[in-house]
Design an enzyme around this catalytic site. Structure first.
Site, PDB file in Angstrom:
ATOM      1  N   CYS A  31       0.834  -1.215   0.000  1.00 11.18           N
ATOM      2  CA  CYS A  31       0.000   0.000   0.000  1.00 11.18           C
ATOM      3  C   CYS A  31       0.866   1.262   0.000  1.00 11.18           C
ATOM      4  O   CYS A  31       1.502   1.580   0.995  1.00 11.18           O
ATOM      5  CB  CYS A  31      -0.904  -0.047   1.243  1.00 11.18           C
ATOM      6  SG  CYS A  31      -1.761   1.492   1.599  1.00 11.18           S
ATOM      7  N   CYS A  34       0.012   3.968   2.583  1.00 11.05           N
ATOM      8  CA  CYS A  34       0.398   3.512   3.925  1.00 11.05           C
ATOM      9  C   CYS A  34       1.855   3.873   4.202  1.00 11.05           C
ATOM     10  O   CYS A  34       2.204   4.332   5.290  1.00 11.05           O
ATOM     11  CB  CYS A  34       0.233   2.001   4.057  1.00 11.05           C
ATOM     12  SG  CYS A  34      -1.463   1.402   3.830  1.00 11.05           S
TER      13      CYS A  34
END
Length: 106
Positions: A31, A34
Site C-alpha cells: 500500500c 500507507c
C-alpha cells in the site's frame, strides 16, 4: 517512543487493555499511501508520547483483527479508548492533519 507493532495475538493486551488511547494504523506492504504516512506517524508517536500509543497492524499478516474491525480499505486508522473504537480516519493525510485529528480525539 516509536510506533508499536501489533498482531492478532497481541491486540487484546496492546490495544484493548491499554491504559492510554491507542491509534491502530491498519496497513500492508503493497500500500503506497500507507508507506507515505508511516514517517509522519513515527514523528507523531514521539511528539505525543505518553498521551497516545501509535500501533501498526499489517492486515496481510493479521487478518483476524482486520476482519473483525471491518477493514476494507487502507490505510485505515482506528483510535481505541478503554477498549472501544471511538474514531477512525480512512486514507493518507499530511502530518499536521493527522496530528490535529489525533489530538482532537484523545
Amino acid at each position: 517512543m516509536a510506533t508499536k507493532t501489533v498482531t492478532d495475538t497481541s491486540f487484546q493486551t496492546d490495544v484493548l487493555d491499554s491504559d492510554v488511547p491507542v491509534l491502530v494504523d491498519f496497513w500492508a506492504d503493497w500500500c503506497g499511501p500507507c508507506k507515505m504516512i508511516a514517517p509522519a506517524l513515527e514523528e507523531i508517536s514521539d511528539e505525543l508520547d505518553g498521551r497516545v500509543t501509535i500501533a501498526k497492524m499489517d492486515i496481510m499478516d493479521n487478518p483476524e483483527v482486520a476482519g473483525r474491525m471491518g477493514v476494507q480499505s487502507i490505510p485505515l486508522m482506528i483510535l481505541f479508548k478503554d477498549g472501544e473504537p471511538v474514531a477512525q480516519k480512512l486514507g493518507a493525510a499530511p502530518k499536521s492533519q493527522l496530528k490535529s485529528w489525533i489530538e482532537s480525539e484523545i
